[in-house]
Design a protein around this motif. Structure first.
Motif, mmCIF file in Angstrom:
data_model
loop_
_atom_site.group_PDB
_atom_site.id
_atom_site.type_symbol
_atom_site.label_atom_id
_atom_site.label_comp_id
_atom_site.label_asym_id
_atom_site.label_seq_id
_atom_site.Cartn_x
_atom_site.Cartn_y
_atom_site.Cartn_z
ATOM 1 N N LEU A 85 0.864 -1.180 0.000
ATOM 2 C CA LEU A 85 0.000 0.000 0.000
ATOM 3 C C LEU A 85 0.901 1.231 0.000
ATOM 4 C CD1 LEU A 85 -2.938 1.187 0.390
ATOM 5 C CD2 LEU A 85 -2.352 1.395 2.782
ATOM 6 N N GLY A 86 0.682 2.110 -0.970
ATOM 7 C CA GLY A 86 1.591 3.265 -0.937
ATOM 8 C C GLY A 86 1.372 4.244 -2.061
ATOM 9 N N GLY A 87 0.456 3.976 -2.935
ATOM 10 C CA GLY A 87 0.303 4.916 -4.030
ATOM 11 C C GLY A 87 -1.024 4.696 -4.717
ATOM 12 N N SER A 88 -0.951 4.608 -6.028
ATOM 13 C CA SER A 88 -2.190 4.570 -6.795
ATOM 14 C C SER A 88 -2.948 3.248 -6.643
ATOM 15 C CB SER A 88 -1.857 4.841 -8.260
ATOM 16 O OG SER A 88 -0.585 4.312 -8.568
ATOM 17 N N ASN B 44 8.880 -0.065 4.636
ATOM 18 C CA ASN B 44 8.699 0.949 3.613
ATOM 19 C C ASN B 44 9.072 0.347 2.251
ATOM 20 O OD1 ASN B 44 10.039 3.497 2.066
ATOM 21 N ND2 ASN B 44 8.389 4.119 3.419
ATOM 22 N N ASP B 45 8.471 0.862 1.166
ATOM 23 C CA ASP B 45 8.788 0.284 -0.160
ATOM 24 C C ASP B 45 10.261 0.481 -0.554
ATOM 25 O OD1 ASP B 45 8.369 3.002 -0.504
ATOM 26 O OD2 ASP B 45 7.101 2.804 -2.281
ATOM 27 N N THR B 46 10.888 1.542 -0.045
ATOM 28 C CA THR B 46 12.316 1.737 -0.351
ATOM 29 C C THR B 46 13.129 0.578 0.238
ATOM 30 O OG1 THR B 46 12.571 3.072 1.657
ATOM 31 C CG2 THR B 46 12.200 4.267 -0.375
ATOM 32 N N LEU C 86 15.731 3.216 -3.765
ATOM 33 C CA LEU C 86 15.153 4.502 -4.185
ATOM 34 C C LEU C 86 13.810 4.274 -4.871
ATOM 35 C CD1 LEU C 86 15.325 7.593 -5.067
ATOM 36 C CD2 LEU C 86 16.503 6.766 -7.108
ATOM 37 N N ILE C 87 12.852 5.144 -4.582
ATOM 38 C CA ILE C 87 11.572 5.142 -5.288
ATOM 39 C C ILE C 87 11.384 6.485 -5.974
ATOM 40 C CG2 ILE C 87 9.049 4.999 -5.045
ATOM 41 C CD1 ILE C 87 10.274 2.378 -4.198
ATOM 42 N N VAL C 88 11.076 6.435 -7.276
ATOM 43 C CA VAL C 88 10.605 7.639 -7.961
ATOM 44 C C VAL C 88 9.320 7.244 -8.682
ATOM 45 C CG1 VAL C 88 11.261 9.684 -9.273
ATOM 46 C CG2 VAL C 88 13.043 8.113 -8.510
ATOM 47 N N SER D 196 7.479 4.271 -11.442
ATOM 48 C CA SER D 196 7.196 4.456 -12.876
ATOM 49 C C SER D 196 7.995 5.577 -13.521
ATOM 50 C CB SER D 196 5.704 4.725 -13.088
ATOM 51 O OG SER D 196 4.990 3.573 -12.779
ATOM 52 N N VAL D 197 8.344 6.611 -12.756
ATOM 53 C CA VAL D 197 9.097 7.705 -13.384
ATOM 54 C C VAL D 197 10.457 7.178 -13.832
ATOM 55 C CG1 VAL D 197 10.130 9.980 -13.032
ATOM 56 C CG2 VAL D 197 7.867 9.492 -12.080
ATOM 57 N N TYR D 198 11.147 6.475 -12.919
ATOM 58 C CA TYR D 198 12.459 5.916 -13.294
ATOM 59 C C TYR D 198 12.298 4.865 -14.399
ATOM 60 C CZ TYR D 198 16.843 3.391 -13.120
ATOM 61 O OH TYR D 198 18.030 2.797 -13.478
ATOM 62 N N THR E 113 0.804 11.087 3.095
ATOM 63 C CA THR E 113 1.385 11.828 1.961
ATOM 64 C C THR E 113 0.692 11.322 0.679
ATOM 65 O OG1 THR E 113 3.115 10.145 1.763
ATOM 66 C CG2 THR E 113 3.693 12.109 3.019
ATOM 67 N N LYS E 114 1.141 11.796 -0.456
ATOM 68 C CA LYS E 114 0.727 11.314 -1.790
ATOM 69 C C LYS E 114 -0.804 11.280 -1.982
ATOM 70 C CE LYS E 114 3.456 7.678 -1.039
ATOM 71 N NZ LYS E 114 4.175 6.404 -1.191
ATOM 72 N N GLY E 115 -1.506 12.252 -1.419
ATOM 73 C CA GLY E 115 -2.939 12.367 -1.673
ATOM 74 C C GLY E 115 -3.821 11.622 -0.682
ATOM 75 N N THR F 125 1.795 12.778 -15.842
ATOM 76 C CA THR F 125 3.261 12.698 -15.866
ATOM 77 C C THR F 125 3.738 11.746 -16.964
ATOM 78 O OG1 THR F 125 3.421 13.366 -13.573
ATOM 79 C CG2 THR F 125 5.277 12.126 -14.436
ATOM 80 N N SER F 126 2.905 10.778 -17.326
ATOM 81 C CA SER F 126 3.302 9.887 -18.428
ATOM 82 C C SER F 126 3.461 10.670 -19.746
ATOM 83 C CB SER F 126 2.286 8.757 -18.603
ATOM 84 O OG SER F 126 1.024 9.293 -18.858
ATOM 85 N N TYR F 127 2.781 11.835 -19.874
ATOM 86 C CA TYR F 127 2.935 12.654 -21.087
ATOM 87 C C TYR F 127 4.394 13.138 -21.238
ATOM 88 C CZ TYR F 127 -2.227 13.241 -21.314
ATOM 89 O OH TYR F 127 -3.579 13.053 -21.400
HETATM 90 N N1 LIG Z 1 5.141 6.469 -18.437
HETATM 91 C C1 LIG Z 1 5.328 7.176 -17.322
HETATM 92 N N2 LIG Z 1 6.334 8.077 -17.237
HETATM 93 C C2 LIG Z 1 6.527 8.828 -16.138
HETATM 94 N N3 LIG Z 1 5.732 8.755 -15.054
HETATM 95 C C3 LIG Z 1 4.720 7.886 -15.087
HETATM 96 C C4 LIG Z 1 4.467 7.044 -16.207
HETATM 97 N N4 LIG Z 1 3.385 6.275 -15.933
HETATM 98 C C5 LIG Z 1 2.984 6.625 -14.697
HETATM 99 N N5 LIG Z 1 3.775 7.593 -14.188
HETATM 100 C C6 LIG Z 1 3.661 8.266 -12.881
HETATM 101 O O1 LIG Z 1 4.142 7.403 -11.871
HETATM 102 C C7 LIG Z 1 3.320 7.501 -10.723
HETATM 103 C C8 LIG Z 1 2.947 6.101 -10.267
HETATM 104 O O2 LIG Z 1 4.109 5.489 -9.829
HETATM 105 P P1 LIG Z 1 4.249 3.932 -9.581
HETATM 106 O O3 LIG Z 1 3.652 3.224 -10.722
HETATM 107 O O4 LIG Z 1 5.658 3.669 -9.300
HETATM 108 O O5 LIG Z 1 3.319 3.590 -8.382
HETATM 109 P P2 LIG Z 1 3.086 3.844 -6.911
HETATM 110 O O6 LIG Z 1 3.285 2.574 -6.218
HETATM 111 O O7 LIG Z 1 1.743 4.475 -6.874
HETATM 112 O O8 LIG Z 1 4.107 4.919 -6.373
HETATM 113 P P3 LIG Z 1 4.942 4.949 -5.027
HETATM 114 O O9 LIG Z 1 5.920 3.871 -5.229
HETATM 115 O O10 LIG Z 1 5.545 6.326 -4.962
HETATM 116 O O11 LIG Z 1 4.074 4.653 -3.884
HETATM 117 C C9 LIG Z 1 2.143 8.355 -11.069
HETATM 118 O O12 LIG Z 1 2.325 9.625 -10.471
HETATM 119 C C10 LIG Z 1 2.206 8.508 -12.570
HETATM 120 O O13 LIG Z 1 1.879 9.804 -12.982
#
Ligand SMILES: Nc1ncnc2c1ncn2[C@@H]1O[C@H](COP(=O)(O)OP(=O)(O)OP(=O)(O)O)[C@@H](O)[C@H]1O
Length: 456
Positions: A75-78, A196-198, A216-218, A403-405, A160-162, A328-330
């Protein structure tokens, strides 16, 4: 044949100049972050430190010999995920997982509803996998700032994160999950670790790469953990007497700058983004770096330039005026176009309800995306260099997830480039993409926890 313009208008350049960090600014960021990390580690200064450097209670890196079946929650994000991880050998790991979307109403609803939802998902998964009768050890990857008081006790410091569910801050999250499981009454679950996920990412990379010392998480957010000497982890009650030499520290670096020390690299757009988040004034570093915010930063620059008639002149779009509509995927899509080609860029422009007939506008849009993603990678490089210097080691691997990395076409190369420039000559490092770090890492920590319990 039309000639593709290559020069950026001075007005556009000026609008994004604040994102273009200089080498001197980056060096200053490293210096300031080093100070904050030391404050987080030390008992006296920890209460007022912004980078909390939480003790993870994980002192053993994997040996490579961990085996067995473990459940993991992430549990930690989307998304929320349940996983069954079977460590068969260090090259053969079976993972079955199921993702569940967390309704946006649940992000700010009562905490009890969130934990009941998690327990229901767990029950669904166990039923599907025919695991109801077995008390399989479970590792809970919970990626929010936790003040841990043991491997199975973690107090949520802040959401955090919403997320902003009521009734969870200040509580032991493991107990809340255990209570939700007991309310159902049909599950035998043994929660052996919260992490933590890190930390999961570091552990999963260390399983195969002996040199891994940083996770590291991005992704939606940004954070990192690293391997510290136990004697420096002063917030650990046994820091002077523990027989184990190391402690993984969850830096919670997202909060860096919450005391104003990063104001010298923030732009007016960062301040606007901060105001519209559920946690204004918090997670300053994270808001400059992570996926949740990068798209919105680009959108704000665009809206500003459109209002001044400097880009997409004469065009109007409801979509671009709406908060969080620039994904952000854009950025990854647009920056994946080869130079001079604007195929992805045009698609994005159309998705945003714009026509974008002028190549120069596309060039400018790409330039804005590059400014935001480069700053993200530069700040992340500063963070990694701070941790490598703090550990004072000459050869290190960094496990990375998010996903950013993973998806940004230049993120890896940007980190390599800027880290090399910031590090002392002769320091070797590699950046490893972690594959399902949260799940594998939770299983590895659960395996060690079970082993440690058995040997007590
Ligand atoms: N193709 C992409 N390029 C850059 N960023 C993206 C891409 N696809 C999704 N993202 C961004 O990555 C984020 C989701 O990250 P991730 O898939 O690593 O999941 P998470 O588990 O929710 O995040 P966290 O690990 O920080 O808890 C969203 O903010 C999204 O906008």
């Amino acid at each position: 044949m039309s000639v593709v313009p290559t020069t950026i208008a001075p007005e556009v350049e000026a609008a994004v100049a604040g994102f273009m960090l200089t080498q001197a600014q980056m060096t200053e960021v490293v210096e300031r972050m080093t100070k904050e990390i030391k404050m987080g580690l030390a008992r006296d200064t920890h209460p007022r430190a912004v980078i909390k450097c939480f003790v993870s209670y994980v002192q053993d890196l994997p040996t490579g010999k961990e085996r067995g079946k473990y459940l993991a929650l992430d549990l930690g994000g989307s998304n929320f995920r349940v996983l069954l991880v079977d460590l068969k050998s260090n090259t053969d790991i079976d993972i079955v997982s199921k993702s569940f979307v967390i309704a946006s109403s649940m992000l700010s609803g009562p905490g009890k509803d969130l934990f009941d939802f998690i327990a229901n998902c767990l029950a669904d998964f166990c039923k599907e996998q025919r695991l109801q009768g077995e008390a399989i050890p479970l590792g809970f990857t919970f990626s929010f700032p936790l003040q841990q008081q043991g491997l199975t006790k973690g107090i949520l410091v802040t959401w955090t994160k919403g997320f902003s569910c009521e009734g969870v801050v200040g509580k032991n999250v493991v107990a809340l999950l255990q209570e939700a499981i007991e309310r159902r009454g049909d599950l035998k679950i043994n929660i052996v670790a919260i992490l933590n996920d890190t930390v999961g990412t570091l552990m999963s990379c260390a399983f195969t790469s002996r040199n891994c010392r940083i996770g590291l998480i991005v992704g939606t957010g940004s954070n990192a953990c690293y391997v510290e000497k136990t004697v420096n982890a002063e917030c650990f009650e046994n820091y002077q007497t523990s027989p184990k030499p190391h402690m993984i520290i969850n830096a919670e670096w997202g909060a860096f700058g919450d005391n104003g020390v990063l104001d010298f690299v923030r732009t007016p757009y960062d301040r606007i983004v901060d105001k519209v988040t559920p946690n204004p004034g918090k997670q300053t570093f994270e808001k400059c770096i992570s996926g949740m915010y990068m798209g919105e930063l680009v959108r704000l620059v665009l809206v500003d330039l459109m209002a001044k008639g400097l880009i997409f002149a004469g065009e109007r779009s409801e979509k671009i005026q709406t908060q969080w509509n620039f994904q952000t995927s854009y950025l990854s899509d647009i920056e994946s176009d080869s130079p001079g080609d604007f195929r992805n860029c045009s698609k994005v422009i159309n998705q945003l309800g714009l026509v974008g007939n002028h190549v120069r506008d596309k060039l400018h849009l790409r330039y804005i995306c590059e400014a935001v993603s480069s700053r993200s990678a530069k700040l992340c490089s500063c963070g990694l260099v701070t941790l490598i210097n703090k550990m004072n080691i000459n050869d290190v691997s960094v496990g990375i997830d998010g996903s950013v990395y993973r998806f940004h076409p230049r993120y890896h190369d940007l980190l390599m480039f800027h880290m090399t420039k910031l590090l002392r000559p002769g320091i070797k490092f590699e950046l490893l993409e972690s594959d399902d770090g949260s799940g594998k890492g939770a299983a590895l920590i659960a395996a060690t926890a079970v082993q440690n319990q058995a040997s007590k």
